[in-house]
Design a protein around this motif. Structure first.
Motif, short mmCIF file in Angstrom:
data_model
loop_
_atom_site.label_atom_id
_atom_site.label_comp_id
_atom_site.label_asym_id
_atom_site.label_seq_id
_atom_site.Cartn_x
_atom_site.Cartn_y
_atom_site.Cartn_z
N VAL A 280 -5.46 -5.76 -36.45
CA VAL A 280 -4.28 -5.72 -37.32
C VAL A 280 -3.07 -6.15 -36.52
CG1 VAL A 280 -2.66 -4.17 -38.51
CG2 VAL A 280 -5.12 -3.94 -38.90
N MET A 281 -2.22 -6.98 -37.12
CA MET A 281 -0.95 -7.33 -36.49
C MET A 281 0.15 -7.39 -37.53
SD MET A 281 0.13 -10.51 -33.96
CE MET A 281 0.08 -11.85 -35.15
N THR A 282 1.31 -6.85 -37.20
CA THR A 282 2.54 -7.12 -37.95
C THR A 282 3.52 -7.74 -36.96
OG1 THR A 282 3.55 -4.93 -37.54
CG2 THR A 282 2.15 -5.16 -39.49
N SER A 283 4.25 -8.75 -37.43
CA SER A 283 5.08 -9.49 -36.49
C SER A 283 6.11 -10.34 -37.22
CB SER A 283 4.20 -10.40 -35.61
OG SER A 283 3.56 -11.39 -36.40
N MET A 284 6.97 -10.95 -36.44
CA MET A 284 7.92 -11.95 -36.92
C MET A 284 7.75 -13.17 -36.03
SD MET A 284 9.68 -11.00 -39.58
CE MET A 284 11.13 -12.04 -39.48
N ASN B 152 7.75 -12.99 -24.92
CA ASN B 152 8.85 -12.38 -25.66
C ASN B 152 8.65 -12.51 -27.17
OD1 ASN B 152 11.21 -10.84 -25.63
ND2 ASN B 152 12.54 -12.63 -25.81
N LEU B 153 7.43 -12.29 -27.62
CA LEU B 153 7.10 -12.39 -29.03
C LEU B 153 7.48 -11.11 -29.77
CD1 LEU B 153 3.56 -14.03 -28.81
CD2 LEU B 153 5.78 -15.16 -29.02
N ASP B 154 7.91 -11.28 -31.00
CA ASP B 154 8.26 -10.12 -31.83
C ASP B 154 7.01 -9.64 -32.56
OD1 ASP B 154 9.42 -8.19 -33.35
OD2 ASP B 154 10.84 -9.49 -34.39
N VAL B 155 6.12 -9.02 -31.81
CA VAL B 155 4.92 -8.40 -32.36
C VAL B 155 5.20 -6.91 -32.48
CG1 VAL B 155 2.48 -7.88 -31.98
CG2 VAL B 155 3.38 -10.15 -31.43
N ARG B 156 5.29 -6.43 -33.71
CA ARG B 156 5.74 -5.07 -33.94
C ARG B 156 4.61 -4.05 -33.86
NH1 ARG B 156 10.33 -6.60 -38.48
NH2 ARG B 156 11.60 -7.77 -36.98
N SER B 157 3.42 -4.46 -34.27
CA SER B 157 2.25 -3.60 -34.11
C SER B 157 1.03 -4.46 -33.89
CB SER B 157 2.06 -2.69 -35.34
OG SER B 157 1.72 -3.45 -36.48
N PHE B 158 0.11 -3.95 -33.11
CA PHE B 158 -1.16 -4.64 -32.87
C PHE B 158 -2.21 -3.56 -32.66
CE2 PHE B 158 -4.49 -7.17 -31.16
CZ PHE B 158 -4.25 -8.48 -31.57
N MET C 272 -3.83 -12.55 -44.68
CA MET C 272 -2.76 -13.22 -43.94
C MET C 272 -1.46 -13.16 -44.72
SD MET C 272 -2.61 -17.17 -42.52
CE MET C 272 -2.94 -17.93 -44.13
N GLY C 273 -0.39 -12.75 -44.05
CA GLY C 273 0.92 -12.69 -44.68
C GLY C 273 1.95 -13.50 -43.93
N PHE C 274 2.95 -13.97 -44.64
CA PHE C 274 4.06 -14.77 -44.12
C PHE C 274 4.65 -14.15 -42.85
CE2 PHE C 274 8.54 -16.45 -45.23
CZ PHE C 274 8.26 -17.73 -44.78
N LYS C 275 4.97 -15.00 -41.92
CA LYS C 275 5.65 -14.64 -40.67
C LYS C 275 4.77 -13.88 -39.68
CE LYS C 275 10.12 -14.34 -43.07
NZ LYS C 275 11.34 -13.52 -43.30
N GLY C 276 3.47 -13.76 -39.97
CA GLY C 276 2.58 -13.20 -38.96
C GLY C 276 2.04 -11.82 -39.22
N GLN C 277 1.64 -11.55 -40.46
CA GLN C 277 0.99 -10.27 -40.79
C GLN C 277 -0.51 -10.57 -40.99
OE1 GLN C 277 3.84 -8.65 -40.42
NE2 GLN C 277 4.93 -10.55 -40.90
N PHE C 278 -1.37 -9.80 -40.33
CA PHE C 278 -2.81 -10.11 -40.38
C PHE C 278 -3.66 -8.85 -40.39
CE2 PHE C 278 -0.99 -13.93 -38.50
CZ PHE C 278 -1.67 -14.95 -39.15
N ILE C 279 -4.77 -8.93 -41.13
CA ILE C 279 -5.89 -7.99 -41.03
C ILE C 279 -7.13 -8.85 -40.85
CG2 ILE C 279 -7.22 -6.15 -42.11
CD1 ILE C 279 -4.82 -5.70 -44.00
N VAL C 280 -7.77 -8.77 -39.69
CA VAL C 280 -8.94 -9.59 -39.38
C VAL C 280 -10.17 -8.69 -39.30
CG1 VAL C 280 -9.95 -11.25 -37.78
CG2 VAL C 280 -7.46 -11.18 -38.09
N GLY D 278 11.37 -8.17 -28.10
CA GLY D 278 10.82 -9.40 -28.65
C GLY D 278 11.87 -10.19 -29.42
N GLN D 279 11.70 -11.49 -29.44
CA GLN D 279 12.62 -12.36 -30.15
C GLN D 279 11.99 -12.84 -31.44
OE1 GLN D 279 15.81 -13.17 -29.40
NE2 GLN D 279 15.90 -14.29 -31.34
N PRO D 280 12.57 -12.53 -32.61
CA PRO D 280 11.98 -13.02 -33.87
C PRO D 280 11.85 -14.54 -33.86
CG PRO D 280 13.67 -11.38 -34.32
CD PRO D 280 13.76 -11.69 -32.85
N GLY D 281 10.69 -15.01 -34.27
CA GLY D 281 10.45 -16.45 -34.30
C GLY D 281 10.62 -17.06 -35.67
N ALA D 282 10.99 -16.23 -36.65
CA ALA D 282 11.20 -16.69 -38.03
C ALA D 282 12.49 -16.07 -38.55
CB ALA D 282 10.01 -16.27 -38.91
#
Length: 407
Positions: free
Chosen positions: A330-334, A68-74, A312-320, A390-394
């Motif tokens: 790529v991920m955007t998330s909370m 139940n993760l708040d992953v908005r895009s992957f 890397m960005g706060f609360k779970g934003q990534f470009i690897v 998804g449930q925001p974790g932050a």
């Protein structure tokens, strides 16, 4: 300075592979998955058509829903093709996201363009530049004469800022962020040690904007956003004097975040044009003030076993970016923020996702078979993911809301 020849060689090797240089080409006939998403100028393909096993990617999406993760895009890009594109909460590829510290990584690319054009230098002293632009801050900057642009971009200025735990004016409602940064206290000599503080990207934004002769966001639009064919981008949260921070406020679509990773893998080339020099990409992604930190880019902190660099960005934003595999994630998330800078729960989550799902998908070419069943499984899972909330974790800030294009 630390040497990192392996990553540099891997980035250089990626130049020989088809990636960003072919980004404007259409998908191969019959290879791209059908999609109800708005159009993109990235080629699309089924994972198996580029030797990627879609089953671990389906399992990744199932795991996100199960937890139940708040992953908005992957997103996963392989050989310049968008092969996996997952959204949740009814979002689509036209929405943009607050990227937080990924703003720094884009700033580093803009700095590289200025260096390439001879308008700035890594050994440039920032205090004289800022004093000229803001004479009222000359006295406050007097004790910062030794700070160079390289120190600002490598988090090694030695400056100390006493952050307030909540609603710090440097982030919220700042009338004059540069004044706050200029009045900070040096606690150690520049270049002596890595110290991640958001005073530095304020100095970066003001210095690079002065060197560019225009606000940094306008320069980035001219030199990066438009050349890369981005859409629905915005650089928000400027202070009352109009200065944006280089540490937060940039909003991009996930597909445009992917282009940033692809630009790095291609040594700064896009559609046959050298947007930023290969030499700068090597410099930016080589260790500077710490073995795992370059010029606003992190190194081998997600995948320690092979060349890797990431934003890397706060609360779970990534470009690897994975040079040896010619792949971008790529991920955007909370996701949760507890645990510290390099060991926060969102960092642990992306490490798990890449190590236990993405890499196995990329490594299983011998079993990557494009069949009606594999297409159905991937399509069905992405449909389920699209409705997952998804449930925001932050803690959720108003700026965390994804934004559609303005009509």
């Amino acid at each position: 300075m630390f040497a990192h020849p392996t990553l540099a060689l891997a980035v250089a090797a990626a130049l020989a592979m088809p990636l960003a240089a072919t980004a404007a080409e259409g998908p191969h006939a019959g290879a791209a998955p059908t999609s109800s998403q708005p159009a993109t100028n990235l080629p699309q393909a089924w994972p198996e058509s580029v030797g990627v096993d879609s089953r671990p990617l389906v399992q990744l999406s199932e795991w996100i829903r199960k937890e139940n993760l708040d992953v908005r895009s992957f997103l996963v890009i392989k050989d310049g093709k968008l092969i996996f594109e997952r959204y949740s909460k009814g979002l689509n590829r036209d929405y943009n996201y607050e990227l937080y510290s990924i703003t720094k990584n884009v700033t580093a690319l803009a700095a590289g363009v200025l260096v390439d054009e001879g308008r700035t230098r890594l050994d440039e002293k920032v205090a004289p530049i800022l004093s000229k632009a803001r004479p009222d801050l000359k006295e406050a900057l007097a004790d910062k004469q030794a700070i160079e642009l390289r120190h600002v971009l490598s988090m090694s200025t030695g400056l100390f800022y006493n952050f307030k735990p909540t609603d710090d004016p440097i982030y919220y409602g700042a009338p004059d962020r540069l004044k706050l940064a200029a009045e900070t206290t040096p606690k150690r000599p520049p270049g002596e040690a890595f110290d991640y503080t958001d005073v530095n990207p304020i100095l970066a934004s003001a210095t690079l904007g002065a060197d560019a002769g225009m606000p940094l966001q306008n320069f980035a639009e001219q030199k990066l956003f438009k050349p890369l064919g981005m859409a629905n981008y915005a650089w928000e949260r400027a202070d009352d004097k109009g200065l944006v921070s280089s540490g937060w406020g940039l909003r991009l679509r996930a597909v445009d975040m992917a282009k940033i990773g692809m630009l790095v893998l291609s040594g700064g080339r896009w559609n046959g044009q050298q947007v930023v020099s290969q030499a700068w990409v090597r410099t930016m992604t080589a260790p500077s003030s710490a073995p795992w930190y370059g010029l606003y880019w992190w190194i081998n902190d997600i995948v320690p076993t092979e060349p890797e660099t990431h934003a890397m960005g706060f609360k779970g934003q990534f470009i690897v970016a994975l040079p040896e595999r010619n792949a971008v994630v790529v991920m955007t998330s909370m996701l949760p923020i507890e645990g510290g800078l390099r060991e926060s729960k969102n960092v642990l989550a992306i490490r798990h996702m890449v190590k236990d799902f993405v890499l196995p998908a990329l490594d299983n070419a011998q079993h990557a078979q494009l069949t009606p069943a594999s297409k159905r499984a991937l399509t069905r899972e992405l449909e389920l993911a699209a409705q997952h909330q998804g449930q925001p974790g932050a803690p959720v800030d108003p700026t965390d809301a994804p934004k559609p294009p303005k009509r």
